[in-house]
Design a protein around this motif. Structure first.
Motif, PDB file in Angstrom:
ATOM      1  N   TYR A 171      19.836  47.110 110.246  1.00  0.00           N
ATOM      2  CA  TYR A 171      19.779  46.720 111.464  1.00  0.00           C
ATOM      3  C   TYR A 171      19.124  45.371 111.500  1.00  0.00           C
ATOM      4  O   TYR A 171      17.990  44.546 111.728  1.00  0.00           O
ATOM      5  CB  TYR A 171      18.790  47.018 112.184  1.00  0.00           C
ATOM      6  CG  TYR A 171      19.165  46.031 113.696  1.00  0.00           C
ATOM      7  CD1 TYR A 171      20.275  45.416 114.439  1.00  0.00           C
ATOM      8  CD2 TYR A 171      18.005  46.336 114.423  1.00  0.00           C
ATOM      9  CE1 TYR A 171      19.968  45.537 115.717  1.00  0.00           C
ATOM     10  CE2 TYR A 171      18.004  45.824 115.963  1.00  0.00           C
ATOM     11  CZ  TYR A 171      19.167  45.283 116.345  1.00  0.00           C
ATOM     12  OH  TYR A 171      19.045  44.955 117.919  1.00  0.00           O
ATOM     13  N   GLY A 172      20.043  44.970 109.779  1.00  0.00           N
ATOM     14  CA  GLY A 172      19.453  43.660 109.322  1.00  0.00           C
ATOM     15  C   GLY A 172      21.129  42.591 109.963  1.00  0.00           C
ATOM     16  O   GLY A 172      21.473  42.165 110.765  1.00  0.00           O
ATOM     17  N   GLY A 173      20.796  41.153 108.987  1.00  0.00           N
ATOM     18  CA  GLY A 173      21.774  40.189 109.272  1.00  0.00           C
ATOM     19  C   GLY A 173      22.068  39.620 109.914  1.00  0.00           C
ATOM     20  O   GLY A 173      20.407  39.472 110.572  1.00  0.00           O
ATOM     21  N   PRO A 174      22.555  38.304 110.689  1.00  0.00           N
ATOM     22  CA  PRO A 174      22.580  36.913 111.850  1.00  0.00           C
ATOM     23  C   PRO A 174      21.716  38.089 113.148  1.00  0.00           C
ATOM     24  O   PRO A 174      21.011  37.096 113.882  1.00  0.00           O
ATOM     25  CB  PRO A 174      24.107  36.606 111.777  1.00  0.00           C
ATOM     26  CG  PRO A 174      24.111  37.109 110.438  1.00  0.00           C
ATOM     27  CD  PRO A 174      23.661  38.295 109.909  1.00  0.00           C
ATOM     28  N   HIS A 175      22.556  38.963 113.318  1.00  0.00           N
ATOM     29  CA  HIS A 175      22.159  40.050 114.815  1.00  0.00           C
ATOM     30  C   HIS A 175      20.980  41.267 114.547  1.00  0.00           C
ATOM     31  O   HIS A 175      20.948  41.204 115.781  1.00  0.00           O
ATOM     32  CB  HIS A 175      23.244  40.015 115.306  1.00  0.00           C
ATOM     33  CG  HIS A 175      24.426  39.220 115.694  1.00  0.00           C
ATOM     34  ND1 HIS A 175      24.325  37.796 116.617  1.00  0.00           N
ATOM     35  CD2 HIS A 175      25.590  39.018 115.335  1.00  0.00           C
ATOM     36  CE1 HIS A 175      25.110  37.038 116.477  1.00  0.00           C
ATOM     37  NE2 HIS A 175      26.227  37.611 115.539  1.00  0.00           N
ATOM     38  N   GLY A 176      20.027  40.709 113.645  1.00  0.00           N
ATOM     39  CA  GLY A 176      19.091  42.361 113.381  1.00  0.00           C
ATOM     40  C   GLY A 176      18.645  41.161 112.799  1.00  0.00           C
ATOM     41  O   GLY A 176      17.695  40.240 113.130  1.00  0.00           O
ATOM     42  N   TRP A 177      17.023  42.137 112.543  1.00  0.00           N
ATOM     43  CA  TRP A 177      15.679  41.686 111.675  1.00  0.00           C
ATOM     44  C   TRP A 177      15.845  41.125 110.116  1.00  0.00           C
ATOM     45  O   TRP A 177      16.956  41.269 109.118  1.00  0.00           O
ATOM     46  CB  TRP A 177      15.351  42.738 111.885  1.00  0.00           C
ATOM     47  CG  TRP A 177      14.884  43.359 112.766  1.00  0.00           C
ATOM     48  CD1 TRP A 177      15.071  44.036 113.973  1.00  0.00           C
ATOM     49  CD2 TRP A 177      13.236  42.861 113.126  1.00  0.00           C
ATOM     50  NE1 TRP A 177      14.481  44.563 114.460  1.00  0.00           N
ATOM     51  CE2 TRP A 177      13.270  43.436 114.580  1.00  0.00           C
ATOM     52  CE3 TRP A 177      12.167  41.812 112.752  1.00  0.00           C
ATOM     53  CZ2 TRP A 177      11.768  43.700 115.393  1.00  0.00           C
ATOM     54  CZ3 TRP A 177      11.435  42.267 114.065  1.00  0.00           C
ATOM     55  CH2 TRP A 177      11.031  42.789 115.369  1.00  0.00           C
ATOM     56  N   ARG A 178      15.793  39.929 109.691  1.00  0.00           N
ATOM     57  CA  ARG A 178      15.508  38.489 108.819  1.00  0.00           C
ATOM     58  C   ARG A 178      14.192  38.955 108.653  1.00  0.00           C
ATOM     59  O   ARG A 178      13.301  38.400 109.094  1.00  0.00           O
ATOM     60  CB  ARG A 178      16.544  38.161 108.882  1.00  0.00           C
ATOM     61  CG  ARG A 178      17.796  38.282 109.214  1.00  0.00           C
ATOM     62  CD  ARG A 178      18.185  37.185 109.749  1.00  0.00           C
ATOM     63  NE  ARG A 178      17.921  36.245 111.088  1.00  0.00           N
ATOM     64  CZ  ARG A 178      17.767  36.640 112.084  1.00  0.00           C
ATOM     65  NH1 ARG A 178      18.528  37.418 112.711  1.00  0.00           N
ATOM     66  NH2 ARG A 178      17.104  35.571 113.017  1.00  0.00           N
ATOM     67  N   ASP A 179      13.979  39.205 107.270  1.00  0.00           N
ATOM     68  CA  ASP A 179      12.629  38.466 106.130  1.00  0.00           C
ATOM     69  C   ASP A 179      12.691  37.801 105.507  1.00  0.00           C
ATOM     70  O   ASP A 179      13.798  37.658 104.534  1.00  0.00           O
ATOM     71  CB  ASP A 179      12.746  40.536 106.104  1.00  0.00           C
ATOM     72  CG  ASP A 179      12.995  40.769 104.772  1.00  0.00           C
ATOM     73  OD1 ASP A 179      13.738  40.366 105.003  1.00  0.00           O
ATOM     74  OD2 ASP A 179      12.221  41.646 104.468  1.00  0.00           O
ATOM     75  N   GLU A 180      11.471  37.074 105.087  1.00  0.00           N
ATOM     76  CA  GLU A 180      11.638  36.086 104.050  1.00  0.00           C
ATOM     77  C   GLU A 180      10.310  36.538 103.502  1.00  0.00           C
ATOM     78  O   GLU A 180       8.987  37.091 104.551  1.00  0.00           O
ATOM     79  CB  GLU A 180      11.632  34.378 104.688  1.00  0.00           C
ATOM     80  CG  GLU A 180      11.459  33.731 103.289  1.00  0.00           C
ATOM     81  CD  GLU A 180      11.487  32.635 103.865  1.00  0.00           C
ATOM     82  OE1 GLU A 180      10.869  31.502 103.257  1.00  0.00           O
ATOM     83  OE2 GLU A 180      11.654  32.372 104.895  1.00  0.00           O
TER      84      GLU A 180
END
Length: 538
Positions: free
Chosen positions: A383-392
């Protein structure tokens, strides 16, 4: 210096605040239920070739966002979302009374949990019955409310009452809860026969020592549980060589099962040169004296920042030294609000590992690795990507997560917070004479400085989130003005000089997660702050 209000006024404020609290809780549960339906529809609309493998349900998506927004552990967030769903679908009449402030959350939560096994075709009847009676329970005790709900359940759906006993037996468990005084509390649920056997066994072991034992019965029962888990009898502490019930405190015979408990502490603490606390796996922070007691019979392993070879950085599985460092640095899952231990979590690559060409990015190095529990690892992966969860991940181990709605959460590694020696910029502390007062003062000062630093970061995050929300509202308002102009003038441009933006095309009502609010406008020559003229031209 004294409150001039009368006791009656103060009690009136207490009662009014209780009603307001009920209304706020109802509003929150309604919002959680609305988010659940939105995420469920979103998840069901995903065209996935293998939903059984990669599907992140709407319930899981909602729990993750609620957990991050409210800083709740996963189980608490799951329970909250489940209660919100029950109020929305099964108990709407009870939810209405809560929203009106005519009942309190304590009563509503009891109704939710005691009626969760009632069949769907009978819950509406029970909901109506509870709504008619609940307003008369304002001054009832918890036990009386439980009895009333159980009686109503038995009258409407007797099978649900029978199923509750079976469900309770299937939910038996034992958990260890850390206490702030160097001890832990054991909580659990057993079947009645099993509980009776355990109770009898502990009492029997507590009575097995001689009369010279200095411990109370409760203390002997607690020590008996430890001896039972270690596979030995309870040892008497009278100290007499001719004690008739003398039993050695040696553990079970060699060859039995051995258990590993990880304890993290500085070398100075183990040597007695520092009072810096340690960390016990499965419990939390322990004081220096407890660390030294455990160190008397422990196996030591030096923990230092690992160095990786070129071959190790291009390998997907981290080395044992790197994995041990990551787990000790993080201590828990790095998702906001999650407190699952790092020792049972997955080691995740922040920049995904490139299996086709490893040198292209996503290296297996400490600066690109962190711990996620399996639930949040799947969430980030599927469930990542531009419309999901993103981390750095930052060089010091800080993880910056961005939610599907653009909210940003910063999470620093817990191990580095407790042990500054684990920070990249940390230098070896200079030896100094032991002083309990100075050590405590230094720890308090360090903790306060971290609180101030975190408060500024959190305030900036909240300010940016509010600015994003306001920007979206302004864009929607402007677009609405443009649509209104289209209705009134049929596509002709406005000639009013007051706000020329009304003739511009419609603005995008979605903004990216890296959007930042613009700087405030410069003051006018007369010293007053200038404000944009947003008066519509019609």
């Amino acid at each position: 210096m004294f409150d001039e209000r009368t006791p009656g006024d103060l009690l009136r404020d207490i009662e009014e605040s209780l009603r307001e609290e009920s209304m706020v809780v109802a509003r929150r549960m309604s919002a959680v239920a609305g988010l659940l339906w939105h995420r469920t529809a979103e998840a069901e609309g995903v065209d996935d070739d293998d939903p059984s493998y990669a599907l992140i349900t709407g319930f899981a998506r909602t729990c993750a966002e609620v957990s991050a927004a409210m800083t709740l552990p996963p189980m608490s967030a799951s329970r909250l979302v489940s209660h919100a769903e029950a109020l929305s679908t099964r108990l709407p009449e009870v939810a209405r009374l809560l929203a009106e402030g005519r009942t309190d959350w304590r009563t509503v939560e009891l109704i939710i949990t005691r009626t969760e096994l009632v069949s769907d075709d009978l819950i509406a009847q029970l909901d109506h019955s509870m709504a008619e009676r609940i307003i008369h329970w304002q001054h009832w005790s918890r036990r009386r409310i439980i009895n009333a709900v159980d009686a109503a359940v038995r009258a409407i759906d007797s099978d649900a009452a029978k199923e509750r006993r079976v469900t309770a037996d299937n939910a038996r468990h034992v958990s260890i809860v850390a206490e702030p005084n160097g001890t832990a509390r054991i909580r659990g649920s057993l079947s009645a026969p099993a509980a009776a056997l355990v109770d009898k066994r502990l009492s029997e072991m507590a009575r097995s020592v001689c009369a010279g034992d200095s411990r109370t019965t409760d203390q002997r029962r607690a020590d008996a549980l430890v001896a039972l888990s270690d596979g030995r009898e309870l040892a008497c502490n009278c100290g007499a060589s001719d004690c008739p019930t003398r039993v050695t405190a040696e553990p079970a015979a060699a060859g039995g099962a051995r258990f590993v408990i990880n304890v993290i502490a500085s070398q100075e603490t183990v040597d007695g040169r520092s009072e810096q606390p340690g960390y016990l796996e499965g419990y939390g922070v322990i004081d220096a004296e407890q660390v030294r007691q455990l160190a008397e019979s422990a196996t030591f392993r030096l923990l230092t920042a690992p160095t990786t070879t070129d071959a190790e950085t291009l390998r997907y599985q981290p080395s044992a030294a790197v994995e041990r460092w990551i787990r000790c640095r993080d201590l828990t899952c790095r998702f906001p609000g999650c407190d699952r231990p790092a020792w049972t979590a997955d080691v995740d690559h922040t920049l995904p590992f490139n299996h086709t060409r490893p040198s292209a990015g996503g290296l297996t190095v400490p600066g690109n690795l962190k711990c996620y529990c399996r639930q949040h690892h799947r969430l980030k992966t599927f469930y990542g990507g531009p419309h999901g969860w993103r981390d750095e991940q930052l060089p010091d181990g800080t993880v910056v997560l961005t939610s599907p709605t653009g909210r940003v959460y910063r999470n620093t590694p817990a191990g580095a917070e407790l042990f500054p020696q684990m920070r990249p910029a940390c230098v070896e502390p200079q030896p100094r004479k032991h002083s309990r007062h100075r050590e405590r003062s230094a720890r308090v000062a360090l903790a306060r400085s971290r609180i101030h630093a975190t408060r500024h970061q959190n305030e900036q995050t909240r300010r940016n989130n509010r600015a994003r929300s306001d920007e979206i509202d302004v864009r929607k308002w402007r677009n609405n003005m443009r649509r209104t102009l289209l209705v009134f003038k049929g596509g002709d441009a406005s000639t009013s000089p007051w706000c020329s933006w009304v003739n511009d095309p419609l603005e995008d009502e979605h903004i990216s997660a890296d959007w930042l609010p613009p700087l405030p406008p410069a003051p006018t020559p007369d010293g007053r702050a200038s404000t944009p003229d947003d008066v519509p031209p019609f």
